[in-house]
Design a protein around this motif. Structure first.
Motif, PDB file in Angstrom:
ATOM      1  N   VAL A 154      38.940  30.825  57.211  1.00  0.00           N
ATOM      2  CA  VAL A 154      40.027  30.413  56.312  1.00  0.00           C
ATOM      3  C   VAL A 154      40.767  31.637  55.789  1.00  0.00           C
ATOM      4  O   VAL A 154      40.226  32.746  55.734  1.00  0.00           O
ATOM      5  CB  VAL A 154      39.518  29.612  55.087  1.00  0.00           C
ATOM      6  CG1 VAL A 154      39.115  28.220  55.475  1.00  0.00           C
ATOM      7  CG2 VAL A 154      38.452  30.359  54.347  1.00  0.00           C
ATOM      8  N   ALA A 155      42.000  31.397  55.396  1.00  0.00           N
ATOM      9  CA  ALA A 155      42.795  32.475  54.817  1.00  0.00           C
ATOM     10  C   ALA A 155      42.097  33.007  53.574  1.00  0.00           C
ATOM     11  O   ALA A 155      41.497  32.253  52.807  1.00  0.00           O
ATOM     12  CB  ALA A 155      44.190  31.953  54.452  1.00  0.00           C
ATOM     13  N   VAL A 156      42.190  34.320  53.388  1.00  0.00           N
ATOM     14  CA  VAL A 156      41.549  34.934  52.216  1.00  0.00           C
ATOM     15  C   VAL A 156      42.099  34.332  50.922  1.00  0.00           C
ATOM     16  O   VAL A 156      41.371  34.156  49.940  1.00  0.00           O
ATOM     17  CB  VAL A 156      41.709  36.473  52.245  1.00  0.00           C
ATOM     18  CG1 VAL A 156      43.171  36.893  52.232  1.00  0.00           C
ATOM     19  CG2 VAL A 156      40.948  37.122  51.091  1.00  0.00           C
ATOM     20  N   LYS A 157      43.375  33.965  50.922  1.00  0.00           N
ATOM     21  CA  LYS A 157      43.951  33.325  49.743  1.00  0.00           C
ATOM     22  C   LYS A 157      43.215  32.019  49.414  1.00  0.00           C
ATOM     23  O   LYS A 157      42.864  31.760  48.260  1.00  0.00           O
ATOM     24  CB  LYS A 157      45.438  33.047  49.979  1.00  0.00           C
ATOM     25  CG  LYS A 157      46.108  32.090  49.016  1.00  0.00           C
ATOM     26  CD  LYS A 157      46.127  32.616  47.588  1.00  0.00           C
ATOM     27  CE  LYS A 157      46.727  31.593  46.632  1.00  0.00           C
ATOM     28  NZ  LYS A 157      48.165  31.469  46.763  1.00  0.00           N
ATOM     29  N   THR A 158      42.979  31.221  50.455  1.00  0.00           N
ATOM     30  CA  THR A 158      42.268  29.954  50.272  1.00  0.00           C
ATOM     31  C   THR A 158      40.840  30.205  49.776  1.00  0.00           C
ATOM     32  O   THR A 158      40.349  29.500  48.891  1.00  0.00           O
ATOM     33  CB  THR A 158      42.245  29.163  51.592  1.00  0.00           C
ATOM     34  OG1 THR A 158      43.593  28.977  52.049  1.00  0.00           O
ATOM     35  CG2 THR A 158      41.593  27.805  51.414  1.00  0.00           C
ATOM     36  N   ALA A 159      40.199  31.210  50.332  1.00  0.00           N
ATOM     37  CA  ALA A 159      38.831  31.528  49.927  1.00  0.00           C
ATOM     38  C   ALA A 159      38.773  31.935  48.455  1.00  0.00           C
ATOM     39  O   ALA A 159      37.845  31.561  47.732  1.00  0.00           O
ATOM     40  CB  ALA A 159      38.263  32.636  50.809  1.00  0.00           C
ATOM     41  N   LEU A 160      39.775  32.683  47.996  1.00  0.00           N
ATOM     42  CA  LEU A 160      39.783  33.119  46.593  1.00  0.00           C
ATOM     43  C   LEU A 160      39.927  31.936  45.645  1.00  0.00           C
ATOM     44  O   LEU A 160      39.472  31.982  44.501  1.00  0.00           O
ATOM     45  CB  LEU A 160      40.930  34.110  46.345  1.00  0.00           C
ATOM     46  CG  LEU A 160      40.774  35.520  46.907  1.00  0.00           C
ATOM     47  CD1 LEU A 160      42.019  36.344  46.628  1.00  0.00           C
ATOM     48  CD2 LEU A 160      39.540  36.206  46.302  1.00  0.00           C
ATOM     49  N   LEU A 161      40.581  30.872  46.128  1.00  0.00           N
ATOM     50  CA  LEU A 161      40.791  29.698  45.269  1.00  0.00           C
ATOM     51  C   LEU A 161      39.580  28.766  45.265  1.00  0.00           C
ATOM     52  O   LEU A 161      39.517  27.838  44.460  1.00  0.00           O
ATOM     53  CB  LEU A 161      42.032  28.917  45.739  1.00  0.00           C
ATOM     54  CG  LEU A 161      43.377  29.604  45.540  1.00  0.00           C
ATOM     55  CD1 LEU A 161      44.503  28.734  46.082  1.00  0.00           C
ATOM     56  CD2 LEU A 161      43.612  29.904  44.059  1.00  0.00           C
ATOM     57  N   ASN A 162      38.644  29.002  46.183  1.00  0.00           N
ATOM     58  CA  ASN A 162      37.456  28.151  46.275  1.00  0.00           C
ATOM     59  C   ASN A 162      36.519  28.456  45.100  1.00  0.00           C
ATOM     60  O   ASN A 162      35.871  29.491  45.052  1.00  0.00           O
ATOM     61  CB  ASN A 162      36.757  28.400  47.616  1.00  0.00           C
ATOM     62  CG  ASN A 162      35.589  27.470  47.831  1.00  0.00           C
ATOM     63  OD1 ASN A 162      35.100  26.846  46.893  1.00  0.00           O
ATOM     64  ND2 ASN A 162      35.134  27.367  49.063  1.00  0.00           N
ATOM     65  N   GLN A 163      36.445  27.497  44.168  1.00  0.00           N
ATOM     66  CA  GLN A 163      35.661  27.700  42.946  1.00  0.00           C
ATOM     67  C   GLN A 163      34.163  27.820  43.214  1.00  0.00           C
ATOM     68  O   GLN A 163      33.426  28.323  42.373  1.00  0.00           O
ATOM     69  CB  GLN A 163      35.929  26.563  41.951  1.00  0.00           C
ATOM     70  CG  GLN A 163      37.386  26.426  41.567  1.00  0.00           C
ATOM     71  CD  GLN A 163      37.935  27.661  40.884  1.00  0.00           C
ATOM     72  OE1 GLN A 163      37.480  28.075  39.830  1.00  0.00           O
ATOM     73  NE2 GLN A 163      38.938  28.285  41.507  1.00  0.00           N
ATOM     74  N   GLN A 164      33.745  27.335  44.405  1.00  0.00           N
ATOM     75  CA  GLN A 164      32.326  27.434  44.738  1.00  0.00           C
ATOM     76  C   GLN A 164      31.953  28.854  45.145  1.00  0.00           C
ATOM     77  O   GLN A 164      30.781  29.202  45.195  1.00  0.00           O
ATOM     78  CB  GLN A 164      31.980  26.461  45.863  1.00  0.00           C
ATOM     79  CG  GLN A 164      32.194  25.013  45.443  1.00  0.00           C
ATOM     80  CD  GLN A 164      31.763  24.024  46.501  1.00  0.00           C
ATOM     81  OE1 GLN A 164      30.744  24.203  47.153  1.00  0.00           O
ATOM     82  NE2 GLN A 164      32.535  22.959  46.666  1.00  0.00           N
ATOM     83  N   LEU A 165      32.958  29.660  45.462  1.00  0.00           N
ATOM     84  CA  LEU A 165      32.717  31.063  45.823  1.00  0.00           C
ATOM     85  C   LEU A 165      32.889  31.960  44.599  1.00  0.00           C
ATOM     86  O   LEU A 165      32.023  32.752  44.267  1.00  0.00           O
ATOM     87  CB  LEU A 165      33.671  31.501  46.940  1.00  0.00           C
ATOM     88  CG  LEU A 165      33.584  30.703  48.256  1.00  0.00           C
ATOM     89  CD1 LEU A 165      34.581  31.240  49.271  1.00  0.00           C
ATOM     90  CD2 LEU A 165      32.164  30.753  48.809  1.00  0.00           C
ATOM     91  N   ILE A 166      34.058  31.836  43.953  1.00  0.00           N
ATOM     92  CA  ILE A 166      34.359  32.620  42.755  1.00  0.00           C
ATOM     93  C   ILE A 166      34.904  31.632  41.725  1.00  0.00           C
ATOM     94  O   ILE A 166      35.813  30.859  42.025  1.00  0.00           O
ATOM     95  CB  ILE A 166      35.418  33.706  43.033  1.00  0.00           C
ATOM     96  CG1 ILE A 166      35.001  34.581  44.221  1.00  0.00           C
ATOM     97  CG2 ILE A 166      35.664  34.557  41.796  1.00  0.00           C
ATOM     98  CD1 ILE A 166      36.129  35.460  44.734  1.00  0.00           C
ATOM     99  N   ALA A 167      34.382  31.659  40.512  1.00  0.00           N
ATOM    100  CA  ALA A 167      34.754  30.663  39.507  1.00  0.00           C
ATOM    101  C   ALA A 167      35.833  31.183  38.572  1.00  0.00           C
ATOM    102  O   ALA A 167      35.602  32.129  37.824  1.00  0.00           O
ATOM    103  CB  ALA A 167      33.519  30.247  38.705  1.00  0.00           C
TER     104      ALA A 167
END
Length: 282
Positions: A154-167
């Motif tokens: 996934v795009a790094v932007k999408t990953a940053l928005l994933n609350q399960q990764l970073i809250a």
DNA sequence: ACCACATCCTGTTAGC
DNA sequence: TGCTAACAGGATGTGG
């Protein structure tokens, strides 16, 4: 929209104001705002009446009003939510869906788009929110991103928005952190080099701390618990600046849709690097 | 496990 | 000028 710095600004104020005070009445609670809660609106009103607030906590973009009973009230502001403490004499804004009365004071949740959430969290029960590491904690760093991004296409932007990764990151600070780290939002998360992840981790911390210092970013709806706008919008480099010159190189800021969310970036400072393909199995 | 997409909602803005 | 339609987006659910 309220992201970590905005929610923390609200938490900080309410955390100094509410502990020791008791809820005299739940003046209003709209059942439509009560979502994924073990207790419905009416039950929450009954459970809260007479309870004393002992603490106000934050996890990611969620707020928790801790009660003397060990129970807690979960609050999320969605994208247009406001949580303001004011006199019970002050006019009640439209779209106000929750009013907690503490003597002459009222805490009011106002949310035109109703993306926010109110839920009951019984004593000893974990709230049903799946949240990753707190980006301002000492547990967050390069290693966090290496673990979170490994193998992800996934795009790094999408990953940053994933609350399960970073809250706690939302659209504003994800874009701002990527700009500061000189990383294109559409890069595959798993393609980042260790050096890029190190820059990104530091950039995330920087943009969040900077916004906290300015009491948050007021782009459209956000105000703090005193009803005052934040000041951080003056310090944004890319978010909401489509077509305007980059503050660093004067190139025009571009906007693209990544994972269904608008992403703002500088095409010169955040060049789409040739992705380093590790595997070439074929 | 991972990922894309739809859903909720309403104020604002663009378009005819 | 006035109406309609598109758009914005955090978290969650669904389907591939």
């Amino acid at each position: 929209m309220p992201e970590l710095p905005e929610v923390e600004t609200i938490r900080s104020y309410l955390g100094g104001l509410l502990p020791g005070k008791s809820i005299d009445a739940v003046v209003r609670i709209d059942p439509r705002m009560v979502k994924r809660s073990p207790a419905d609106a009416e039950a929450i009103a009954n459970l809260l009446s007479g309870r004393e607030v002992i603490a106000v906590d934050r996890r990611g973009k969620f707020l928790f009003l801790r009660m003397d009973t060990g129970d807690a009230l979960l609050l999320h502001l969605g994208m247009s939510g406001r949580l303001v403490a004011e006199s019970r004499e002050a006019p009640v804004p439209i779209h106000t869906h929750l009013i907690l009365r503490f003597g002459d004071l009222e805490v009011r949740l106002t949310d035109p788009r109703r993306f926010g959430r109110v839920a009951w969290v019984p004593k000893g029960v974990q709230p049903d929110v799946q949240l990753g590491v707190e980006p301002l904690s000492r547990h967050f760093g390069t290693k966090t991103l290496q673990d979170a991004f490994h193998g992800r296409r996934v795009a790094v932007k999408t990953a940053l928005l994933n609350q399960q990764l970073i809250a706690g990151l939302g659209n504003i600070y994800a874009d701002e952190a990527l700009f500061r780290a000189n990383i294109h939002p559409e890069r595959a998360a798993g393609s980042l080099t260790v050096e890029e992840m190190r820059r990104l981790a530091r950039a995330v911390k920087h943009v969040l701390r900077q916004s906290l210092e300015h009491r948050g970013t007021s782009f459209s709806d956000y105000v703090d618990a005193l009803g005052h706008p934040g000041e951080n919008q003056a310090y944004l480099h890319v978010y909401g600046r489509e077509g305007k010159p980059c503050r660093r190189c004067r190139q025009r800021i571009q906007r693209v849709v990544v994972g269904g969310r608008s992403s703002h970036f500088c095409p010169r400072c955040q060049a789409q690097q040739p992705s380093i393909t590790v595997r070439s199995a074929d």
